[in-house]
Design a protein around this motif. Sequence first.
Motif, short mmCIF file in Angstrom:
data_model
loop_
_atom_site.label_atom_id
_atom_site.label_comp_id
_atom_site.label_asym_id
_atom_site.label_seq_id
_atom_site.Cartn_x
_atom_site.Cartn_y
_atom_site.Cartn_z
N THR A 184 20.02 -9.56 36.90
CA THR A 184 20.69 -8.75 37.81
C THR A 184 21.60 -7.86 36.96
O THR A 184 21.59 -6.52 37.27
N THR A 193 18.20 -16.20 33.55
CA THR A 193 18.49 -16.35 34.90
C THR A 193 18.84 -15.25 35.80
O THR A 193 18.82 -14.22 35.05
N LEU A 225 21.28 -14.07 37.69
CA LEU A 225 22.49 -13.31 37.43
C LEU A 225 22.46 -12.58 36.23
O LEU A 225 22.77 -11.23 36.42
N THR A 226 21.97 -13.06 35.13
CA THR A 226 21.83 -12.03 33.77
C THR A 226 20.86 -11.00 33.99
O THR A 226 21.34 -9.70 33.75
N TYR A 270 22.82 -13.61 48.10
CA TYR A 270 21.83 -14.07 47.24
C TYR A 270 22.12 -14.56 45.90
O TYR A 270 21.76 -15.68 45.35
N LEU A 271 22.98 -13.71 45.22
CA LEU A 271 23.71 -14.22 43.68
C LEU A 271 24.40 -15.40 43.95
O LEU A 271 24.52 -16.36 42.96
N HIS A 323 21.61 -18.01 44.06
CA HIS A 323 20.58 -18.34 43.48
C HIS A 323 20.85 -17.53 41.86
O HIS A 323 19.97 -17.45 41.25
N GLY A 324 22.19 -17.57 41.67
CA GLY A 324 22.69 -16.77 40.44
C GLY A 324 22.15 -17.43 39.17
O GLY A 324 21.62 -17.00 38.17
N ASN A 325 21.87 -18.80 39.30
CA ASN A 325 21.45 -19.59 38.11
C ASN A 325 19.96 -20.06 38.25
O ASN A 325 19.67 -20.77 37.19
#
Lengths: 278, 135
Positions: free
Chosen positions: A7, A2, A4-5, B43-44, B47-49
């Motif tokens: 990033t 994902t 998030l991961t 943005y996170l 769209h984080g997932n």
Amino acid sequence: MTVLTFTLIMILGAFLAGFIGSLSGLGGGIIIIPLLTVILGVDIHYAIGAALVSVIATSSGSAAAYVKEGITNMRLGIFLEIATTIGAVGGALLSAIAPTSFIAVLFGLTLIFSAINSLRKKEEHIVLESSPLAKKLKLNGTYPTHDGEVVSYGTKNVVGGFGMMGLAGMMSGLLGIGSGAFKVIAMDNIMRIPFKVSTTTSNFMMGVTAMASSVIYIQKGYIEPGICMPVVIGVLFGAMAGAKVLVRTNPKKLRIFFACLIFVLAINMIYNGLNGKI
Amino acid sequence: MEKSKAMQHEKFGEKDFQAIVGNLLRYGVWISLSVAFIGGIVYLLHHGNDIEDYSVFKENDRNIFEVIADVYRGVIKGNGEFLIFFGIILLFLTPVFRVLLSLFSFLIEKDYLYVAITLIVILIIITSISFGFSH
């Protein structure tokens, strides 16, 4: 994976790159690219774009202080920017058409060259008398030392330094790095400018050099916001942390250690490049 | 000391100019990174997932003015990615302002050799922008 991961991993990786960069004196850009490509599997074009953004952020940030202290030679910087910007435009155009394997191998070689350069014993030879062309261009200058003394210096071999700067600019545009190692050769070795002035002036020039290639990068889609953001944050904080540690440790042993590490990364990149994996 | 102070006056505040350039660089970096950082958080949040694959390069061929128009529209909508992009563009613009500032300073100092040198640098940057049209 994902966003998030990804990033979070990238912030961590970029932090390490900035940390190692400031301890080894290599600059974060040169470490961020193998890290993103070899370890995280990011395409080399995105890695180059993100590296360029982080290089501008760190170099402009540190240039600010040196300019205020009067160490940077602004005339010299602006004069040499003619060479670096021409080189950067050429390099960025070349990077858009060159095959990725070629870029990877060239980057690996640059990495080895920079690692060796960071270990080289540096001797200062300040010249007082400038060459006629340097006089005409008013490239001589002065800089303050820690004790408040003012040291004056002259400049030699303007044409040779200018040519080397063109090459430095080209490597910067092609690979998205600050190409500090090439600039050091141009200013310290060829033009005989004192270390303190040449490193700070090369930092000062980086922004404009990068600007010349960044327009082409933006148009070609190298700048991916999702990658640039964590990379810039990581590199900045990593560089700050590195600068703090540097005061308390012996940089010589660290430099040898990091030079070996970078050498391994470089070999890995060249190998992957030749195999067409990058 | 007296002598050097007098010289600084003659040279039209070289020190002042250094301070202005230093501040421009410092604030330029901090402002642009703050914008990009806010964009990163937005943005996170949205769209984080999502799953994103950066191992394949999607080459673009858009001219810079189209990009800027896109960024403008995106920023107004509060789109995180375009906010980051806007921050990055501000970061790239900081050295441009620096060059314009030095042009101005050389004009005041009547150093026409360096006015010409600075103009050449500006010309090269403009040429690099116009390369976008030839592609």
